[in-house]
Design a protein around this motif. Structure first.
Motif, mmCIF file in Angstrom:
data_model
loop_
_atom_site.group_PDB
_atom_site.id
_atom_site.type_symbol
_atom_site.label_atom_id
_atom_site.label_comp_id
_atom_site.label_asym_id
_atom_site.label_seq_id
_atom_site.Cartn_x
_atom_site.Cartn_y
_atom_site.Cartn_z
ATOM 1 N N PRO A 163 0.870 -1.339 -0.078
ATOM 2 C CA PRO A 163 -0.081 0.162 -0.114
ATOM 3 C C PRO A 163 0.909 1.329 -0.027
ATOM 4 O O PRO A 163 0.248 2.035 -0.398
ATOM 5 N N GLY A 164 1.968 1.014 0.586
ATOM 6 C CA GLY A 164 2.756 2.400 0.466
ATOM 7 C C GLY A 164 3.885 2.489 -0.565
ATOM 8 O O GLY A 164 4.636 3.387 -0.377
ATOM 9 N N ARG A 202 8.715 -1.993 0.752
ATOM 10 C CA ARG A 202 7.379 -1.892 1.581
ATOM 11 C C ARG A 202 7.034 -0.384 1.577
ATOM 12 O O ARG A 202 5.966 0.033 1.672
ATOM 13 N N PHE A 203 7.973 0.662 1.111
ATOM 14 C CA PHE A 203 7.587 2.004 1.225
ATOM 15 C C PHE A 203 8.422 2.718 0.087
ATOM 16 O O PHE A 203 9.333 2.300 -0.108
ATOM 17 N N GLY A 225 13.707 -0.522 -1.612
ATOM 18 C CA GLY A 225 13.552 -1.416 -0.842
ATOM 19 C C GLY A 225 14.810 -1.633 0.174
ATOM 20 O O GLY A 225 15.535 -0.902 0.558
ATOM 21 N N ILE A 226 14.739 -3.021 0.542
ATOM 22 C CA ILE A 226 15.929 -3.079 1.611
ATOM 23 C C ILE A 226 17.198 -3.350 1.134
ATOM 24 O O ILE A 226 18.175 -3.013 1.850
ATOM 25 N N GLU A 278 22.522 -1.096 1.014
ATOM 26 C CA GLU A 278 21.850 -1.880 1.905
ATOM 27 C C GLU A 278 20.954 -0.785 2.640
ATOM 28 O O GLU A 278 21.446 0.107 3.154
ATOM 29 N N GLY A 279 19.609 -0.814 2.638
ATOM 30 C CA GLY A 279 18.709 -0.127 3.462
ATOM 31 C C GLY A 279 18.385 1.034 2.651
ATOM 32 O O GLY A 279 17.558 1.852 2.985
ATOM 33 N N ILE A 280 18.946 1.211 1.309
ATOM 34 C CA ILE A 280 18.730 2.222 0.638
ATOM 35 C C ILE A 280 17.855 2.048 -0.859
ATOM 36 O O ILE A 280 16.614 2.445 -1.163
#
Length: 553
Positions: A163-164, A202-203, A225-226, A278-280
């Motif tokens: 959804p996000g 997810r966002f 993402g992740i 990672e994380g970006i």
């Protein structure tokens, strides 16, 4: 006497020198012989080791060939064993979906049907990897519309977006109208990369971007993402491997998609690159040498003032900025909460449903809402906001153009097609279904019956030959693997007898490996339908081999 003695002494000295030279020469010759003998022994040992290595290589090659053949046989058997129940599962679900159902039942059965299709796609990925290993993957070279293919694929996968997440499909206006390549394999590449991005995001945003290059086209999928760690990069494209056990537990998946995608790119003489933090997020770029077949043609120009109320960094803003000026539209963008009081526009575009009532209070201009299918307004909510159009995200170019064309040129709204029961085609044809699986008999018989065919059922090839002798038949759907007499032998006997000249025999098989088509053709079959098959595939086959009349009343 002194002279003679001196000459004799000289002769003796020379003889001694010659004797020493001969001794040294003899010694050198002996050493040389020893060296030659040693070298010869070394060569013999090397040749012996080389011969042994060749034998080991031959044994390894033979073992590899036998392993590949065993693997191919195993995959063929597994393909058959898995596809047979899948055909029954998907076929029964499709037949049930054609029946009267309430909304909840239809949604539940649709989810079950879609899950079955995911199983089929997974099975196809595994078989494609086996084709690479066996060197049996064949690529087509036909013209196709890459932009439409990418937009359709993104639309089908949009239901997987969280959804996000804003999913955008960004096509460069310079992209050729048609390119030459294998559309099925290109669709696999796009689908795998996009599915992977949506799974791990997810966002934020997931952007599917297509641009032309000097060598062909560049398909890029960027996500927020992740990301992927540097330690996980080396095994990213290994089959059945993922970045870590935690990834598999949290997000699922088999690790096949990226491995297959890289091999498909390499098979097309292209490349697949990845940049990630990672994380970006990540960026996967597939560069494919797809030659241009037809240049892009500009759409007829539109006129009007359009304002878009959306975030500056959104995919919607980038898409509108690219295409609306190219269509001749006077376009500007503002933030979502911008007031339109006192301003005149011919069209308002927004991706914020909660702002619709305010916008309608401030302006009478038509509104175009861009949102996910799940956020569409119901009729009772949309009516007070009229004129209002709603388009699903990701936004396709043709859908946007037609919506703006209707609004700016004030064309009447096209009525939505009302759902009508599917017409049953009356076919003056009798089909002999040769199938040993009881569930698949019910599936095929149900589909054929709904398409207006009279169906005879035989459980094996011997029974089929007996039925052919007793009843006139227009088409035979022949399963290949059956007890007593399989479909290959039954088809050979049909052709050898000469009693049924011109009778179409279509292979109905769960073996999807490439050599299966050749085997069916060699047995005398005219066509091929792989399980699990969809209603549309069966309809296309019947349209090719059987005449149709008007829809039955």
């Amino acid at each position: 006497m002194d002279v003679i003695n001196r000459q004799l002494a000289n002769l003796f000295a020379e003889m001694e020198q010659r004797r020493d030279a001969e001794d040294r020469l003899t010694q050198y010759l002996a050493e040389l012989e020893n060296i030659v003998s040693a070298r010869t022994a070394e060569l013999k040992a090397t040749n012996s080791r080389l011969s042994q290595s060749n034998q080991e290589l031959d044994m390894a090659r033979t073992h590899a060939i036998e392993t590949a053949q065993a693997r191919a046989a195993f995959l063929a058997n597994m393909s058959h064993e898995i596809r047979t129940p899948l055909n029954g599962l998907l076929g029964m679900l499709a037949l049930t979906l054609d029946s009267p159902l309430n909304a909840e039942q239809r949604q539940q059965l649709t989810i079950a049907h879609d899950s079955g299709n995911v199983l089929v796609e997974l099975l196809n990925d595994i078989l494609d990897l086996s084709k690479f290993e066996a060197g049996q993957l064949e690529l087509e070279a036909i013209p196709f519309d890459l932009g439409v293919l990418v937009e359709d694929t993104a639309s089908l996968l949009s239901q997987n977006a969280a959804p996000g997440v804003e999913l955008s499909c960004l096509i460069d206006p310079r992209l050729p109208a048609l390119v030459v390549g294998d559309p099925t394999r290109v669709r696999q590449i796009v689908s795998n990369l996009l599915s992977n991005a949506l799974k791990f995001t997810r966002f934020g945003r997931v952007d599917l971007r297509v641009t032309p290059t000097a060598e062909g086209v560049l398909i890029g999928v960027r996500d927020t993402g992740i990301g992927i760690s540097s330690d996980a990069m080396p095994k990213l494209f290994q089959p059945f491997a993922q970045a870590g056990a935690g990834i598999t537990r949290q997000f699922g998946g088999t690790g096949l998609g990226l491995a297959l995608t890289r091999r498909l790119c390499e098979a097309m003489d292209g490349t697949l690159q990845v940049r990630s933090e990672e994380g970006i997020g990540s960026l996967f770029s597939a560069e494919l040498p797809l030659a241009s077949h037809a240049d892009a043609t500009p759409a007829p120009a539109l006129q009007g003032r359009v304002i878009a109320l959306c975030a500056a960094g959104s995919g919607l803003a980038e898409l509108l900025k690219t295409w609306l000026p190219a269509w001749g539209i006077n376009y500007q963008r503002s933030d979502v909460d911008t007031s339109l009081a006192g301003q005149v526009f011919d069209q308002i575009i927004t991706d914020s449903p909660e702002q619709l009532q305010r916008l309608r209070d401030e302006s009478a201009a038509p509104i175009l809402l861009i949102t996910g299918y799940g956020n569409f307004l119901q009729a009772e909510q949309a009516t007070p906001l009229a004129p209002l159009q709603q388009l699903a995200r990701p936004l396709a170019r043709s859908a946007l153009y037609q919506a703006l064309r209707r609004s700016l040129q004030q064309l009447p709204e096209e009525p939505a097609p009302s759902p009508t029961p599917k017409q049953r085609l009356a076919r003056s044809a009798r089909v002999l279904l040769v199938e040993d699986n009881a569930v698949n008999q019910l599936v095929a018989k149900g589909m054929l019956g709904k398409l207006g065919c009279e169906v005879l059922v035989a459980a094996h090839g011997g029974e089929a030959l007996q039925m052919l002798a007793e009843h006139p038949v227009d088409l035979v759907l022949m399963d290949c693997n059956m007890p007593i007499m399989d479909g290959y032998e039954a088809t050979r006997r049909i052709r050898q007898s000469g009693n049924w000249p011109g009778l179409p025999v279509v292979a109905l098989t769960a073996n999807a490996l490439p050599d299966e088509r050749e085997r069916c053709r060699a047995a005398g079959m005219d066509d091929y339908l792989a399980k699990p098959f969809r209603r549309e595939e069966l309809v296309a086959l019947l349209d090719n081999w059987l005449p149709t009349t008007q829809p039955a009343q």
